[in-house]
Enzyme design. Structure first.
Site, PDB file in Angstrom:
ATOM      1  N   GLN A 119      -4.971  -1.802   9.394  1.00 20.66           N
ATOM      2  CA  GLN A 119      -4.648  -3.260   8.877  1.00 20.66           C
ATOM      3  C   GLN A 119      -5.276  -4.252   9.643  1.00 20.66           C
ATOM      4  OE1 GLN A 119      -3.088  -3.619   5.633  1.00 20.66           O
ATOM      5  NE2 GLN A 119      -3.704  -5.733   5.812  1.00 20.66           N
ATOM      6  N   ASP A 170     -11.350   2.057   3.665  1.00 19.58           N
ATOM      7  CA  ASP A 170     -11.446   0.457   3.391  1.00 19.58           C
ATOM      8  C   ASP A 170     -12.960   0.046   3.052  1.00 19.58           C
ATOM      9  OD1 ASP A 170      -9.102  -1.044   3.233  1.00 19.58           O
ATOM     10  OD2 ASP A 170      -8.965  -1.172   5.371  1.00 19.58           O
ATOM     11  N   LYS A 212       1.035  -1.163  -0.018  1.00 18.52           N
ATOM     12  CA  LYS A 212      -0.129   0.144   0.026  1.00 18.52           C
ATOM     13  C   LYS A 212       0.875   1.243   0.253  1.00 18.52           C
ATOM     14  CE  LYS A 212      -3.508  -2.821   2.346  1.00 18.52           C
ATOM     15  NZ  LYS A 212      -4.447  -3.048   3.285  1.00 18.52           N
TER      16      LYS A 212
HETATM   17  C1  BQF Z   1      -0.678 -10.489  -5.750  1.00 18.86           C
HETATM   18  C2  BQF Z   1      -5.344  -9.604   2.345  1.00 18.86           C
HETATM   19  C3  BQF Z   1      -6.076 -11.551   3.378  1.00 18.86           C
HETATM   20  C4  BQF Z   1      -6.373 -11.086   4.659  1.00 18.86           C
HETATM   21  C5  BQF Z   1      -6.003  -9.547   4.875  1.00 18.86           C
HETATM   22  C6  BQF Z   1      -0.787  -8.188  -4.614  1.00 18.86           C
HETATM   23  C7  BQF Z   1      -1.879  -8.179  -2.226  1.00 18.86           C
HETATM   24  C8  BQF Z   1      -2.120  -9.447  -2.212  1.00 18.86           C
HETATM   25  C9  BQF Z   1      -1.645 -10.330  -3.330  1.00 18.86           C
HETATM   26  C10 BQF Z   1      -2.041  -7.360  -1.295  1.00 18.86           C
HETATM   27  C11 BQF Z   1      -4.951  -8.772   1.333  1.00 18.86           C
HETATM   28  C12 BQF Z   1      -4.732  -9.300  -0.034  1.00 18.86           C
HETATM   29  C13 BQF Z   1      -4.397  -7.411   1.418  1.00 18.86           C
HETATM   30  C14 BQF Z   1      -0.981  -9.478  -4.289  1.00 18.86           C
HETATM   31  C15 BQF Z   1      -3.852  -6.423   0.514  1.00 18.86           C
HETATM   32  C16 BQF Z   1      -4.459  -8.177  -1.140  1.00 18.86           C
HETATM   33  O1  BQF Z   1       0.168 -10.162  -6.428  1.00 18.86           O
HETATM   34  O2  BQF Z   1      -1.239 -11.347  -5.912  1.00 18.86           O
HETATM   35  C17 BQF Z   1      -1.238  -7.375  -3.385  1.00 18.86           C
HETATM   36  O3  BQF Z   1      -1.309  -6.580  -0.602  1.00 18.86           O
HETATM   37  N1  BQF Z   1      -3.663  -7.361  -0.430  1.00 18.86           N
HETATM   38  C18 BQF Z   1      -4.631  -6.809   2.721  1.00 18.86           C
HETATM   39  O4  BQF Z   1      -4.274  -5.643   2.917  1.00 18.86           O
HETATM   40  O5  BQF Z   1      -5.184  -7.605   3.698  1.00 18.86           O
HETATM   41  C19 BQF Z   1      -5.392  -8.948   3.542  1.00 18.86           C
HETATM   42  C20 BQF Z   1      -5.729 -10.755   2.245  1.00 18.86           C
END
Ligand code: BQF
Length: 287
Positions: A97, A120, A53
């Site tokens: 987060q 969010d 992020k």
């Molecule tokens: C990629 C998330 C589960 C629980 C809390 C790129 C992200 C992930 C994968 C990413 C996720 C999942 C995020 C890829 C944010 C997505 O290249 O496939 C980016 O940063 N995510 C989160 O903040 O909290 C989570 C999944």
């Protein structure tokens, strides 16, 4: 006969370009979009997500600051920080987060974010607006999925859409957004009696169950559009989706990979929401 493997990574780069142009227009009016990120504790996955992020914000010209707080941070300390950020007119977006450590009540934290800064889209006011049909900030993951479906040329009207998973953050809002585009929506979950019965009927299958490889080739209809929201960290450190990619790619017409599918779009949509927040709080004061 071999699906189009839809690159969320490439689309996310295009979305960032759109956001970057909007940010430049705001800056020309003296408005600097600003995102505050709060990370409590040292969960390794959360650290990766927060880094993603921060990097994305930097690329599009959004200023961001991450508050990295120790796992022992009390609920009162976190609430005090949120009150400070809520009151700071420089801060347009606030993101906590998840997941939070067990001693902190996630619900009370989300409720204490000013809904106008809730980029969010997790505050019940924003989720309620989505239910009511006048959304403000859409949750980033389902918003990213909708953008993928549009870019892939999928017309949802009258289509059988099946959502696997009913989380407040992904599955439930996903169903609502598909419904708003006139799909016939079925939501299935861990207690559904016959998962495959439902998934095999899907023209559009969105999988957000959090179970690596849950959806096998024989659970998917020939020609279906398959969107894999799963991000499962395997023991070898690799990422795997909820869809058994090698099997399902042979049956689907469109499929998103993991990594490089929905994940990058989730982060890109956070940037879109942050710019919307900056606009709502500066240009349109009665919003
Ligand atoms: C990629 C998330 C589960 C629980 C809390 C790129 C992200 C992930 C994968 C990413 C996720 C999942 C995020 C890829 C944010 C997505 O290249 O496939 C980016 O940063 N995510 C989160 O903040 O909290 C989570 C999944």
């Amino acid at each position: 006969m071999g699906a189009l493997v839809f690159s969320g990574k490439e689309l996310a780069a295009r979305v960032r370009q759109e956001v970057k142009e909007e940010v430049e227009a705001l800056k020309a009016q003296g408005i600097q979009p600003y995102l505050a990120v709060i990370l409590v504790g040292d969960d390794p996955a959360s650290q990766v997500y927060v880094r993603n992020k921060e990097r994305s914000a930097k690329k599009v010209g959004i200023e961001s600051h991450t508050y990295r707080l120790p796992a022992e941070t009390s609920q009162q300390e976190l609430l005090a920080l949120l009150q400070k950020l809520n009151a700071d007119p420089k801060v347009h977006g606030i993101l906590v987060q998840l997941p939070l450590p067990d001693h902190i009540n996630e619900r009370d934290i989300i409720l204490s974010i000013n809904p106008i800064k809730d980029v969010d889209g997790f505050h019940p006011e924003n989720l309620g607006r989505l239910v009511a049909g006048y959304p403000r900030y859409l949750p980033c993951t389902p918003r990213g999925v909708m953008r993928i479906l549009h870019e892939a040329g999928v017309n949802l009207k009258g289509q059988e859409a099946v959502v696997v998973g009913r989380s407040v953050i992904v599955g439930k809002p996903m169903g609502l957004m598909l419904l708003a585009e006139h799909a016939t929506v079925t939501t299935v979950h861990s207690r559904t009696r016959d998962l495959a019965f439902h998934t095999r009927r899907a023209d559009v299958l969105v999988v957000a169950a959090g179970r690596a490889g849950l959806i096998k080739g024989d659970m998917v209809k020939e020609g279906a559009v398959v969107i894999d929201v799963g991000v499962n960290r395997m023991p070898d450190g690799s990422l795997k989706g909820d869809v058994e990619f090698d099997e399902v790619v042979e049956k689907a017409s469109v499929i998103t990979p993991v990594p490089g599918g929905v994940g990058p779009m989730t982060v890109a949509m956070l940037m879109k929401n942050t710019v919307e927040a900056a606009k709502l709080q500066t240009l349109n004061r009665e919003a």
